[in-house]
Design an enzyme around this catalytic site. Structure first.
Site, PDB file in Angstrom:
ATOM      1  N   HIS A 261       0.780  -1.286  -0.096  1.00  5.39           N
ATOM      2  CA  HIS A 261      -0.032  -0.002   0.026  1.00  5.39           C
ATOM      3  C   HIS A 261       0.700   1.167   0.055  1.00  5.39           C
ATOM      4  O   HIS A 261       0.609   2.319  -0.634  1.00  5.39           O
ATOM      5  CB  HIS A 261      -0.973  -0.180   1.284  1.00  5.39           C
ATOM      6  N   GLU A 262       2.000   1.297   0.761  1.00  9.17           N
ATOM      7  CA  GLU A 262       2.843   2.372   1.023  1.00  9.17           C
ATOM      8  C   GLU A 262       3.592   2.650  -0.536  1.00  9.17           C
ATOM      9  O   GLU A 262       4.011   3.717  -0.740  1.00  9.17           O
ATOM     10  CB  GLU A 262       3.868   2.385   1.967  1.00  9.17           C
TER      11      GLU A 262
ATOM     12  N   HIS B 285       1.400   4.242  -2.991  1.00  7.80           N
ATOM     13  CA  HIS B 285       1.761   5.742  -2.596  1.00  7.80           C
ATOM     14  C   HIS B 285       2.899   6.472  -3.478  1.00  7.80           C
ATOM     15  O   HIS B 285       2.827   7.500  -3.945  1.00  7.80           O
ATOM     16  CB  HIS B 285       1.676   6.296  -1.430  1.00  7.80           C
TER      17      HIS B 285
END
Length: 239
Positions: free
Chosen positions: A106-107, A110
């Site tokens: 998920h990071e 980003h």
């Protein structure tokens, strides 16, 4: 009218409108904890750690320059677009669980957003300093406005109160923009985890549950902010 402001103000019975949002926020946080605790106990089949998963995703997307460091805390993971660095909590960095690789992915999502100039992320980053300033001042301005109204100076008090409302609207804007940023990062995460064979189809369900639970907390934050605005407008409407 002014006596009502003085007696209640921010602490008026209008607080009741926040109750559904508060209940939803508690539910969302509990859902995150349950999903994280469950899938933190299930190892991914390839034995890949969160740090390894993040490195694989970053490297495959031309982001070898992004360092991955460790930060203290639990669920304290983040990607900082201003410094182009990813920070993972100890459990995610070293963990070889489904939860660890999902959060790391998920990071990484980003980071990919940043690398591809994803519009919503760029906009959120641009307004973040202003929103931080507005968030700090919004409630003090609202309270000061009520105090001045209660003292009998309605015109000045309402002006200050309305400035506080404008600042609070900036906070709501930030929460609104955050939603597509987070949902898009989770979508990218699942795609990368599968494409790079970090997880298989049977583990994909668990990864989705971890990430969807986390997304719910952002929905809850937006709902709480909106209901706070409704409450503020109810108070303002007394004038």
């Amino acid at each position: 009218m002014y006596g009502t402001y003085g007696m209640y103000g921010i602490f008026s019975p209008s607080f009741i409108v926040l109750i559904p949002a508060i209940i939803f926020a508690f539910y969302a946080q509990n859902k995150v904890r349950r999903a994280y605790n469950k899938y933190s106990g299930i190892l991914n089949k390839r034995g890949i750690s969160g740090a390894q998963a993040a490195r694989m995703i970053l490297d495959s997307n031309g982001m070898r320059h992004v360092p991955i460091s460790i930060v203290p805390g639990t669920l304290s993971d983040y990607y900082d677009p201003s410094k182009d660095v990813m920070c993972l909590s100890n459990d995610v960095y070293y963990g070889t669980t489904i939860a660890a690789v999902s959060i790391a992915a998920h990071e990484s999502g980003h980071a990919i957003q940043d690398g591809t100039s994803y519009g919503f992320l760029k906009f959120r980053s641009a307004i973040a300093p202003v929103v931080g300033f507005a968030s700090t001042l919004s409630w003090p301005l609202l309270i000061i406005g009520l105090v001045i109204i209660g003292a009998g100076n309605a015109s000045t008090g309402n002006l200050i109160f309305d400035i506080g409302i404008a600042f609070f609207l900036a906070v709501i804007l930030f929460h609104t923009v955050t939603l597509p940023v987070e949902i898009n990062a989770s979508r990218r995460a699942i795609e990368q985890l599968v494409q790079l064979d970090i997880i298989d189809s049977t583990e994909k369900v668990g990864a989705r549950k971890v990430l969807s639970a986390a997304a719910m907390t952002y929905i809850a934050a937006l709902a709480t902010a909106i209901m706070n605005l409704v409450r503020i407008l109810i108070i303002r409407g007394r004038d």
